[in-house]
Every structure is written in C-alpha cells, then in structure tokens.
Enzyme design. Structure first.
Site, PDB file in Angstrom:
ATOM      1  N   GLY A 102     -41.422 -34.140  -4.390  1.00  7.44           N
ATOM      2  CA  GLY A 102     -41.550 -33.243  -3.246  1.00  7.44           C
ATOM      3  C   GLY A 102     -43.022 -33.126  -2.909  1.00  7.44           C
ATOM      4  N   SER A 134     -42.359 -39.238  -8.442  1.00  4.62           N
ATOM      5  CA  SER A 134     -43.228 -38.946  -7.305  1.00  4.62           C
ATOM      6  C   SER A 134     -44.193 -37.804  -7.644  1.00  4.62           C
ATOM      7  CB  SER A 134     -42.380 -38.636  -6.068  1.00  4.62           C
ATOM      8  OG  SER A 134     -43.163 -38.540  -4.919  1.00  4.62           O
ATOM      9  N   ALA A 135     -44.029 -36.626  -7.048  1.00  2.00           N
ATOM     10  CA  ALA A 135     -44.907 -35.499  -7.382  1.00  2.00           C
ATOM     11  C   ALA A 135     -44.857 -35.173  -8.865  1.00  2.00           C
ATOM     12  CB  ALA A 135     -44.510 -34.274  -6.556  1.00  2.00           C
ATOM     13  N   HIS A 171     -45.394 -44.346  -4.426  1.00  2.00           N
ATOM     14  CA  HIS A 171     -45.027 -44.884  -3.113  1.00  2.00           C
ATOM     15  C   HIS A 171     -46.122 -45.798  -2.559  1.00  2.00           C
ATOM     16  CE1 HIS A 171     -42.119 -41.603  -3.349  1.00  2.00           C
ATOM     17  NE2 HIS A 171     -43.099 -40.728  -3.354  1.00  2.00           N
ATOM     18  N   GLU A 206     -42.499 -48.744  -4.599  1.00  2.00           N
ATOM     19  CA  GLU A 206     -41.197 -48.130  -4.727  1.00  2.00           C
ATOM     20  C   GLU A 206     -40.315 -48.901  -5.709  1.00  2.00           C
ATOM     21  OE1 GLU A 206     -42.015 -45.436  -3.811  1.00  2.00           O
ATOM     22  OE2 GLU A 206     -40.619 -44.887  -2.227  1.00  2.00           O
TER      23      GLU A 206
END
Length: 245
Positions: A102, A134-135, A171, A206
């Site tokens: 997020g 991700s985060a 990413h 990715e």
C-alpha cells in the site's frame, strides 16, 4: 548460480532471521500471492501462525480479511494485528508477520506511532519470520527513501526496520525504448538517490522475490532484479541465484 560483488556497506546478518520480501503481492493475470505461494510455504516451514499487518491501506478490515482468507487456503492460521488490543503483545503470539503493501509512508507512520518498529526488529532477531510485499518490503530496509509512493502522511522519521541490508525499490520498471515521456526513468531516480546516500539499492521487477535465511540472500520468483551501488556499474540479477558479497 550466485553473484559476488564488492560492498563496503553490507552488514553481516548474524541472527537466524528468515525474511521473504516480495516486489508485489499480485502479478498480472494471477490471484493474490499466487506467484509467491511456494516461497511462503518454504519460508514458513513447520510454522503455522501468521500475523497480518494491514496499516498500508485505509480500509484495514477489508485488507486483513483478504489476507486471512488467502493464508488460510494455504493451511496457515492468520489473524490481523488489529484483532489484538495490544499490537506489541500480539507479536509474541505469532510465528511470522506478513506486512501488506500500500502506501509506505502511511505504513511506517503507523509502525512508529504504535511502537512496533523496535518490537518487530526485536522479535525477528529472536526468530520470528518476517514477510512483506511492496511497502512491506520497503519497511524491512534501513529507510524508505527508495519507495515509489507519495508522502501522503509524514512519519516521524524515514528510518525503518533495518532487517535487510540494502534499500529495495519494488515494482522496478525498465525504461521503455519508444516512450516519449521526458521525466526521469526509475534508474535515473535511483542513481540520484545514490548521489546523496551510500546504501545500495536492489530494484525488484514484478514477480521478483528476495529470500533471506541466516544472512544468505537469494533471488527467486518470476523475474529478475537490478542492483545499484555507488561508484559501480549497475548489475543485472536473474533468478534463481544466491547474491553474495
């Protein structure tokens, strides 16, 4: 296959820490964590309890339910940290945490406000498994300076968990040869980071996954990574491989 390179900034991970750091939780054309299920199972081993941390999104309840459902289909017992009155105490009742993706600034702000940065770091050094996407991978780094996110909130510091020795750029996108966009490429932005900071950066495309066990770092997953280090040419890594110093 392994890669060896010079890094004066690599610090030895002397604890039996197990980390699983994903560029993304969902690869195009697949479901949530489908591409990483094998690695999650391997990282967890015989452990069965996962604590999900949903702080990177505003709708924490819906996010947590999505994660709980997915992990339970894998055979794990998963609960949201929000189900516990004391989030620090919750860390003592789990085998692993999974920190969802997020907005990295929102996530880190919540972790600092709840006193979880030091608490998570301490539990990982005691043997708790850390997994993130991700985060959730960004906050495992020394700082969040190489996130792609907008600073929609202001954490008290950009310093993060320091579980992983380098910065991560999730990413990661390669330049498009035919693009007419005149702004900086992702590579140019990361090189600008290195003009002001010493810590190397690994850009995860990715589907790329970093797995760490007792200080040994492995690149796994569907796609490769690009490693940026001050005063050295960028290196290209392709899975599966061990990254050594």
């Amino acid at each position: 296959m392994s890669a060896r390179f010079s890094s004066d900034n690599f610090f030895s991970m002397t604890t039996p820490a197990k980390l699983l750091l994903l560029s993304t939780s969902t690869v195009f054309g697949t479901g949530y964590l489908d591409h990483a299920e094998q690695e999650v199972r391997q990282t967890m081993g015989d452990a069965r309890r996962i604590l999900f941390i949903p702080y990177a999104l505003a709708d924490r309840a819906a996010y947590a339910q999505k994660a709980v459902n997915r992990f339970e289909t894998m055979g794990f017992h998963c609960q949201s940290i929000d189900d516990y009155p004391d989030p620090i105490a919750a860390l003592g009742e789990t085998d692993a945490v999974f920190v969802g993706g997020g907005n990295t600034f929102r996530l880190l702000k919540a972790l600092h406000e709840l006193g979880l940065v030091d608490a998570i770091r301490q539990r990982v050094h005691q043997g708790m498994i850390y997994m993130g996407a991700s985060a959730g991978s960004n906050v495992a780094c020394p700082t969040i300076r190489t996130t792609n996110d907008m600073p929609i909130v202001e954490p008290p510091t950009l310093n993060a968990l320091s579980l992983f020795p380098w910065q991560i750029n999730p990413h990661y996108q390669d330049p498009e040869p035919d693009s007419t966009h005149m702004g900086e490429t992702r590579e140019e932005r990361l090189l600008q980071y290195l003009e002001e900071n010493e810590t190397p950066v690994i850009g995860l495309r990715e589907g790329a996954i970093l797995s760490v066990t007792a200080g040994r770092i492995y690149l796994k997953g569907l796609r490769g990574a690009r490693f940026f280090q001050r005063n050295y040419p960028a290196s290209e890594f392709s899975p599966p491989m061990e990254i050594t110093t």
